[in-house]
Design a protein around this motif. Structure first.
Motif, PDB file in Angstrom:
ATOM      1  N   THR A   1       7.442 -12.052  -7.728  1.00  0.00           N
ATOM      2  CA  THR A   1       8.531 -11.325  -6.795  1.00  0.00           C
ATOM      3  C   THR A   1       8.518 -10.175  -5.979  1.00  0.00           C
ATOM      4  O   THR A   1       8.434  -9.420  -5.544  1.00  0.00           O
ATOM      5  CB  THR A   1       9.279 -11.597  -7.377  1.00  0.00           C
ATOM      6  OG1 THR A   1       9.362 -13.012  -7.414  1.00  0.00           O
ATOM      7  CG2 THR A   1      10.322 -11.196  -6.621  1.00  0.00           C
ATOM      8  N   SER A   2       7.697  -9.028  -7.446  1.00  0.00           N
ATOM      9  CA  SER A   2       8.135  -7.405  -7.111  1.00  0.00           C
ATOM     10  C   SER A   2       6.982  -7.060  -6.257  1.00  0.00           C
ATOM     11  O   SER A   2       7.243  -6.624  -4.967  1.00  0.00           O
ATOM     12  CB  SER A   2       7.959  -6.817  -8.548  1.00  0.00           C
ATOM     13  OG  SER A   2       6.856  -7.250  -9.506  1.00  0.00           O
ATOM     14  N   VAL A   3       5.607  -7.763  -6.625  1.00  0.00           N
ATOM     15  CA  VAL A   3       4.436  -7.251  -6.087  1.00  0.00           C
ATOM     16  C   VAL A   3       4.778  -8.213  -4.169  1.00  0.00           C
ATOM     17  O   VAL A   3       4.267  -7.224  -3.516  1.00  0.00           O
ATOM     18  CB  VAL A   3       2.705  -7.784  -6.206  1.00  0.00           C
ATOM     19  CG1 VAL A   3       2.028  -8.348  -5.547  1.00  0.00           C
ATOM     20  CG2 VAL A   3       3.239  -7.750  -8.062  1.00  0.00           C
ATOM     21  N   ARG A   4       4.889  -9.226  -4.003  1.00  0.00           N
ATOM     22  CA  ARG A   4       5.501 -10.019  -2.689  1.00  0.00           C
ATOM     23  C   ARG A   4       5.639  -9.020  -2.355  1.00  0.00           C
ATOM     24  O   ARG A   4       5.923  -8.429  -0.376  1.00  0.00           O
ATOM     25  CB  ARG A   4       5.714 -10.944  -3.107  1.00  0.00           C
ATOM     26  CG  ARG A   4       5.498 -11.507  -1.109  1.00  0.00           C
ATOM     27  CD  ARG A   4       6.710 -13.121  -1.515  1.00  0.00           C
ATOM     28  NE  ARG A   4       5.361 -13.848  -2.214  1.00  0.00           N
ATOM     29  CZ  ARG A   4       5.743 -15.576  -2.690  1.00  0.00           C
ATOM     30  NH1 ARG A   4       6.318 -15.894  -1.745  1.00  0.00           N
ATOM     31  NH2 ARG A   4       3.995 -16.277  -2.789  1.00  0.00           N
TER      32      ARG A   4
ATOM     33  N   ASP B   1       6.587  -4.935   2.271  1.00  0.00           N
ATOM     34  CA  ASP B   1       7.639  -4.007   2.745  1.00  0.00           C
ATOM     35  C   ASP B   1       6.400  -2.537   2.857  1.00  0.00           C
ATOM     36  O   ASP B   1       6.968  -1.687   4.313  1.00  0.00           O
ATOM     37  CB  ASP B   1       8.365  -3.576   1.433  1.00  0.00           C
ATOM     38  CG  ASP B   1       9.706  -4.176   1.572  1.00  0.00           C
ATOM     39  OD1 ASP B   1       9.865  -5.057   2.267  1.00  0.00           O
ATOM     40  OD2 ASP B   1      10.081  -4.041   0.812  1.00  0.00           O
ATOM     41  N   GLU B   2       5.650  -2.312   2.278  1.00  0.00           N
ATOM     42  CA  GLU B   2       4.697  -1.469   2.318  1.00  0.00           C
ATOM     43  C   GLU B   2       3.099  -1.308   3.624  1.00  0.00           C
ATOM     44  O   GLU B   2       2.213  -0.816   3.690  1.00  0.00           O
ATOM     45  CB  GLU B   2       3.934  -0.839   1.264  1.00  0.00           C
ATOM     46  CG  GLU B   2       5.734  -0.403  -0.069  1.00  0.00           C
ATOM     47  CD  GLU B   2       5.933   0.661   0.364  1.00  0.00           C
ATOM     48  OE1 GLU B   2       4.687   1.425   2.176  1.00  0.00           O
ATOM     49  OE2 GLU B   2       7.517   1.407   0.274  1.00  0.00           O
ATOM     50  N   LEU B   3       2.588  -2.827   2.872  1.00  0.00           N
ATOM     51  CA  LEU B   3       1.225  -3.166   3.342  1.00  0.00           C
ATOM     52  C   LEU B   3       1.377  -3.717   4.900  1.00  0.00           C
ATOM     53  O   LEU B   3       0.471  -3.476   5.657  1.00  0.00           O
ATOM     54  CB  LEU B   3       0.458  -4.065   2.197  1.00  0.00           C
ATOM     55  CG  LEU B   3      -0.604  -2.726   1.318  1.00  0.00           C
ATOM     56  CD1 LEU B   3       0.401  -2.774   0.119  1.00  0.00           C
ATOM     57  CD2 LEU B   3      -1.175  -4.246   0.433  1.00  0.00           C
ATOM     58  N   ALA B   4       2.165  -4.834   5.268  1.00  0.00           N
ATOM     59  CA  ALA B   4       2.295  -5.356   5.926  1.00  0.00           C
ATOM     60  C   ALA B   4       1.977  -4.806   7.152  1.00  0.00           C
ATOM     61  O   ALA B   4       1.501  -4.917   8.531  1.00  0.00           O
ATOM     62  CB  ALA B   4       2.993  -6.490   6.048  1.00  0.00           C
ATOM     63  N   PRO B   5       3.600  -3.441   7.078  1.00  0.00           N
ATOM     64  CA  PRO B   5       3.353  -2.741   8.611  1.00  0.00           C
ATOM     65  C   PRO B   5       1.792  -2.288   8.858  1.00  0.00           C
ATOM     66  O   PRO B   5       1.549  -1.638   9.776  1.00  0.00           O
ATOM     67  CB  PRO B   5       4.681  -1.844   8.436  1.00  0.00           C
ATOM     68  CG  PRO B   5       4.898  -2.624   6.734  1.00  0.00           C
ATOM     69  CD  PRO B   5       4.125  -3.459   6.145  1.00  0.00           C
TER      70      PRO B   5
END
Length: 375
Positions: free
Chosen positions: A13-16, A21-25
């Motif tokens: 859950t924390s990695v997702r 939040d950080e990688l997708a954008p």
């Protein structure tokens, strides 16, 4: 839910959350500009991802192979290039397994702190899947070694600081060496322009009379083939998770799109053919996850059958990645062919998962060998 999955549920859950939040954008920008994920990599340090498998006394998190696979899957759901960059930090676990305490203390804290990055130095221009045909040579000279050769398709090439180089030390034996990008005689080829994984730098690593002290040799100079075989077994599981994550991300995207997209007065997710395709995609993803989980369990238990099941997981997960991303593009219709939608990138990223870590054709040969020897 398996005991392993239950144990790592909060971690997943924390990695997702971090990935969303950080990688997708940044994922589309990294792909478009073909640049390394500097900001995303730096952000991952707060979660301890580059240091995940290393011992605590060296700054690591002591995450086992299943934790590593969970992290790989969740990161790859949104940005396979960044997942690859982060997981490449785990390569120097070979130093923990086969190196001296002095080597570990010198190099590993650089990796776990994020001050340095690392890479394999395995594939060669004429080697490909035949790793034992490597022509890079390491010759003893005085109190050290001199390396000459070229490594090709090196992930993090030019971006990494440390390279774990596989080199021939005798006519039929190999060693593993720690080469630093600052060592005199080390240079890099031009960045490769690739179909996918464009946010992960790839280049040749060229060694021209690179003189190394004895302290850069890892373990026995004639046991490199055994060392690398053991290291690649773990890597094969990690890269299976990488492919699985791409497939899972594409499935997520396809489900969202088909739920929101309307045709003929209703959501296309109501159409029977759409639902059948989505069901097949889910079957592939979930069966791949189960096979990978089983392989991880065998690895953790020290069961020798892990060799067979790691190859099965690699083939299944990467074939699933290619099939599911292709179907995800199809379910997006014309929009799936545009760079505006992530599935286009995911489909391009998926292809290489069938090629690296031993092509799927090589893996099938290995699987056949294992199952026939068991008869």
């Amino acid at each position: 839910m398996s005991h392993l999955e239950a144990e790592y549920r909060d971690f997943r859950t924390s990695v997702r959350r971090f990935a969303n939040d950080e990688l997708a954008p940044r994922a589309a920008m990294l792909d478009r500009e073909q640049m390394p994920p500097v900001e995303s990599f730096a952000a991952s340090l707060s979660l301890g991802l580059p240091s995940l498998p290393y011992p605590q006394h060296l700054g690591g998190g002591e995450g086992d192979i299943y934790a590593q696979c969970v992290a790989m899957e969740e990161l790859s759901r949104v940005c396979a290039s960044t997942a690859l960059a982060i997981s490449s930090s785990w390569i120097l676990m070979a130093v923990v397994a086969f190196g001296t305490e002095a080597q570990q203390n010198e190099v590993i804290p650089q990796i776990t702190s994020g001050k340095a990055r690392c890479a394999w130095g395995l594939t060669e221009p004429k080697g490909g899947s035949d790793l034992m045909a490597a022509s890079t040579k390491a010759v003893q000279s005085g109190d050290g070694w001199v390396l000459n050769g070229t490594k090709r398709f090196i992930t993090n090439g030019g971006w990494a600081d440390w390279y774990l180089v596989f080199a021939r030390t005798t006519e039929k034996r190999f060693g593993l060496f720690l080469v630093n990008k600052a060592d005199p005689g080390v240079s890099f080829g031009a960045p490769e322009r690739k179909m996918g994984m464009r946010g992960s730098p790839t280049s040749d690593v060229i060694m021209d009379n690179v003189a190394l002290p004895e302290s850069r040799l890892l373990g026995d100079p004639e046991q490199g083939a055994r060392y690398i075989t053991e290291a690649l077994l773990k890597s094969r599981l990690q890269m299976s998770a990488h492919a699985l994550g791409i497939a899972a991300g594409a499935l997520d995207a396809a489900l969202r799109y088909t739920t929101e997209r309307e045709q003929f007065g209703q959501s296309i997710s109501k159409f029977q053919m759409i639902r059948a395709m989505a069901a097949e995609m889910a079957i592939k993803v979930e069966s791949s996850r189960s096979v990978l989980r089983h392989a991880c369990e065998l690895f953790i238990a020290g069961d020798p059958e892990v060799k067979l099941h790691a190859s099965i997981a690699k083939v299944l997960c990467s074939d699933t990645a290619m099939a599911v991303t292709t179907d995800a593009v199809q379910l997006h219709g014309g929009y799936g062919y545009l760079e505006d939608y992530a599935v286009e990138r995911m489909m391009r990223d998926a292809k290489v998962t069938q090629i690296w870590e031993g092509t799927n054709q090589i893996q099938r040969m290995m699987i056949a060998k294992e199952i026939y020897e068991a008869v």
